[in-house]
Scaffold this motif. Structure first.
Motif, PDB file in Angstrom:
ATOM      1  N   ARG A 216      35.325  44.149  53.964  1.00  0.00           N
ATOM      2  CA  ARG A 216      35.470  45.167  52.913  1.00  0.00           C
ATOM      3  C   ARG A 216      36.942  45.424  52.611  1.00  0.00           C
ATOM      4  NH1 ARG A 216      35.761  46.870  48.975  1.00  0.00           N
ATOM      5  NH2 ARG A 216      34.904  48.747  47.990  1.00  0.00           N
ATOM      6  N   ASN A 217      37.774  45.424  53.654  1.00  0.00           N
ATOM      7  CA  ASN A 217      39.203  45.600  53.445  1.00  0.00           C
ATOM      8  C   ASN A 217      39.795  44.447  52.644  1.00  0.00           C
ATOM      9  OD1 ASN A 217      39.236  48.029  54.843  1.00  0.00           O
ATOM     10  ND2 ASN A 217      39.634  47.032  56.811  1.00  0.00           N
ATOM     11  N   LEU A 218      39.366  43.242  52.962  1.00  0.00           N
ATOM     12  CA  LEU A 218      39.843  42.091  52.211  1.00  0.00           C
ATOM     13  C   LEU A 218      39.388  42.155  50.753  1.00  0.00           C
ATOM     14  CD1 LEU A 218      39.283  39.265  54.853  1.00  0.00           C
ATOM     15  CD2 LEU A 218      41.448  40.340  54.199  1.00  0.00           C
ATOM     16  N   GLN A 219      38.174  42.626  50.525  1.00  0.00           N
ATOM     17  CA  GLN A 219      37.690  42.790  49.161  1.00  0.00           C
ATOM     18  C   GLN A 219      38.535  43.810  48.395  1.00  0.00           C
ATOM     19  OE1 GLN A 219      35.428  41.050  47.615  1.00  0.00           O
ATOM     20  NE2 GLN A 219      35.625  42.211  45.706  1.00  0.00           N
ATOM     21  N   SER A 220      38.949  44.865  49.093  1.00  0.00           N
ATOM     22  CA  SER A 220      39.822  45.854  48.455  1.00  0.00           C
ATOM     23  C   SER A 220      41.154  45.229  48.068  1.00  0.00           C
ATOM     24  CB  SER A 220      40.046  47.043  49.396  1.00  0.00           C
ATOM     25  OG  SER A 220      38.811  47.680  49.707  1.00  0.00           O
ATOM     26  N   VAL A 233      49.014  47.589  49.029  1.00  0.00           N
ATOM     27  CA  VAL A 233      48.701  48.638  49.993  1.00  0.00           C
ATOM     28  C   VAL A 233      47.656  48.098  50.946  1.00  0.00           C
ATOM     29  CG1 VAL A 233      47.851  50.992  50.299  1.00  0.00           C
ATOM     30  CG2 VAL A 233      49.213  50.416  48.283  1.00  0.00           C
ATOM     31  N   PHE A 234      47.968  48.126  52.245  1.00  0.00           N
ATOM     32  CA  PHE A 234      47.038  47.659  53.256  1.00  0.00           C
ATOM     33  C   PHE A 234      46.318  48.862  53.844  1.00  0.00           C
ATOM     34  CE2 PHE A 234      50.059  44.208  53.053  1.00  0.00           C
ATOM     35  CZ  PHE A 234      49.245  43.094  53.133  1.00  0.00           C
ATOM     36  N   PRO A 235      45.046  48.788  53.976  1.00  0.00           N
ATOM     37  CA  PRO A 235      44.323  49.896  54.631  1.00  0.00           C
ATOM     38  C   PRO A 235      44.755  50.049  56.073  1.00  0.00           C
ATOM     39  CG  PRO A 235      42.809  48.476  53.408  1.00  0.00           C
ATOM     40  CD  PRO A 235      44.135  47.769  53.448  1.00  0.00           C
ATOM     41  N   ALA A 236      44.709  51.254  56.586  1.00  0.00           N
ATOM     42  CA  ALA A 236      45.149  51.541  57.953  1.00  0.00           C
ATOM     43  C   ALA A 236      44.362  50.769  59.002  1.00  0.00           C
ATOM     44  CB  ALA A 236      45.074  53.051  58.206  1.00  0.00           C
ATOM     45  N   PRO A 237      43.052  50.635  58.926  1.00  0.00           N
ATOM     46  CA  PRO A 237      42.332  49.849  59.952  1.00  0.00           C
ATOM     47  C   PRO A 237      42.796  48.406  59.995  1.00  0.00           C
ATOM     48  CG  PRO A 237      40.818  51.250  58.734  1.00  0.00           C
ATOM     49  CD  PRO A 237      42.126  51.332  58.028  1.00  0.00           C
ATOM     50  N   LEU A 238      43.079  47.815  58.820  1.00  0.00           N
ATOM     51  CA  LEU A 238      43.538  46.428  58.804  1.00  0.00           C
ATOM     52  C   LEU A 238      44.926  46.304  59.422  1.00  0.00           C
ATOM     53  CD1 LEU A 238      43.050  43.526  57.927  1.00  0.00           C
ATOM     54  CD2 LEU A 238      44.016  44.106  55.694  1.00  0.00           C
ATOM     55  N   MET A 239      45.796  47.257  59.164  1.00  0.00           N
ATOM     56  CA  MET A 239      47.129  47.219  59.746  1.00  0.00           C
ATOM     57  C   MET A 239      47.071  47.363  61.258  1.00  0.00           C
ATOM     58  SD  MET A 239      49.171  46.658  57.297  1.00  0.00           S
ATOM     59  CE  MET A 239      50.701  46.973  58.161  1.00  0.00           C
TER      60      MET A 239
END
Length: 290
Positions: A216-220, A233-239
């Protein structure tokens, strides 16, 4: 002289014949009076009467449209309104419509106005605006009872126009706007509730499958990249995941660099075994093994 008399007689005969013959149309009935008394009703067609003795009143049997002029009325909740209407009636008894009342049209017009004021005054403004069918039926029933002895039947009554004061129009507009805003907020709240429920279900699924969150993060990120923005902008969970992966790789590299290789040298068969010093300072022994 004789010719003149015959001309006068013929002229009088023609006049009397014209006065004695009456035509009643298809949509009419004729009420015949003889010396002031009703002697019968003549149907459509050619009718003969006695001149200067009989009088024929023609009565139309068609439905008549009668507008009821606007009436200033105060409703039950003390609101002043102007109401106009229209009534439809027809004569069912020609004799009664001529004998029982002098002018049936004027009488129905007057009683329709008073009935309109009476019936509308018994209802509130909201009922007057929303329950026009019931008000129309009440007015028609009252008029039917009043006009039955006149030989008239009221077939339909309809409220035509309701004029409100300007202040009341503005108040109703504000009320309608507030009602629409209330419905909009209720619909938005219901949408938020459904969205929260769906998000809760999605969170449960992602908790059971951690990779779903990463996808889902990659889709964002893909959606952000469509606009060709220079800032990503990278989501916090991915970072945090990337940071943990980097820390793991750094620890593995440090551990590999700190551990020396454990290799034991084995002498070749042709090489002699080096002498080992004897204990207590003695000469070493050739071929001694440690």
């Amino acid at each position: 002289m004789t010719t003149t008399i015959w001309i006068i007689v013929a002229t009088l005969a023609v006049l009397l014949l014209g006065l004695s013959l009456k035509v009643v149309k298809q949509y009419e009935q004729g009420v015949l009076f003889r010396l002031g008394r009703v002697i019968g009703v003549k149907q459509a067609g050619l009718t003969a009467i006695i001149p200067f003795v009989d009088v024929l009143h023609r009565v139309s049997l068609r439905i008549i449209t009668m507008p009821i002029q606007s009436q200033g009325i105060i409703t039950r909740d003390n609101v002043s309104v102007d109401v106009s209407a229209v009534a439809y009636y027809r004569v069912t008894d020609a004799v009664k419509s001529v004998v029982a009342i002098e002018n049936v049209e004027a009488a129905i017009n007057q009683i329709a106005q008073t009935t309109l004021r009476k019936v509308v005054g018994q209802h509130t403004l909201d009922e007057t605006l929303s329950e026009t069918d019931r008000i129309n039926l009440n007015i028609r029933e009252i008029l039917d009872v009043a006009t039955e002895e006149w030989g008239v039947a009221v077939t339909l009554v309809e409220l035509k126009d309701i004029q409100l004061p300007e202040s009341m129009k503005r108040a109703m507009a504000r009320q309608a706007e507030a009602e629409r805003e209330k419905r909009a907020k209720i619909i938005a709240a219901e949408g938020e509730a459904l969205a929260a429920d769906a998000l809760g279900t999605a969170a449960d699924i992602m908790m059971a499958h951690p990779l779903a969150l990463q996808l889902r993060n990659l889709q964002s990120l893909v959606e952000l990249g469509v606009d060709k923005n220079s800032t990503v902008v990278f989501p916090a969970p991915l970072m945090s995941t990337i940071g943990e992966l980097g820390s793991f790789l750094a620890r593995e590299n440090a551990a590999a660099a700190a551990t020396p290789p454990n290799v034991t040298a084995t002498p070749a068969p042709d090489q002699p075994v080096p002498a080992q010093p004897a204990p207590n300072g003695k000469a070493p022994l050739a071929g001694a093994t440690p």
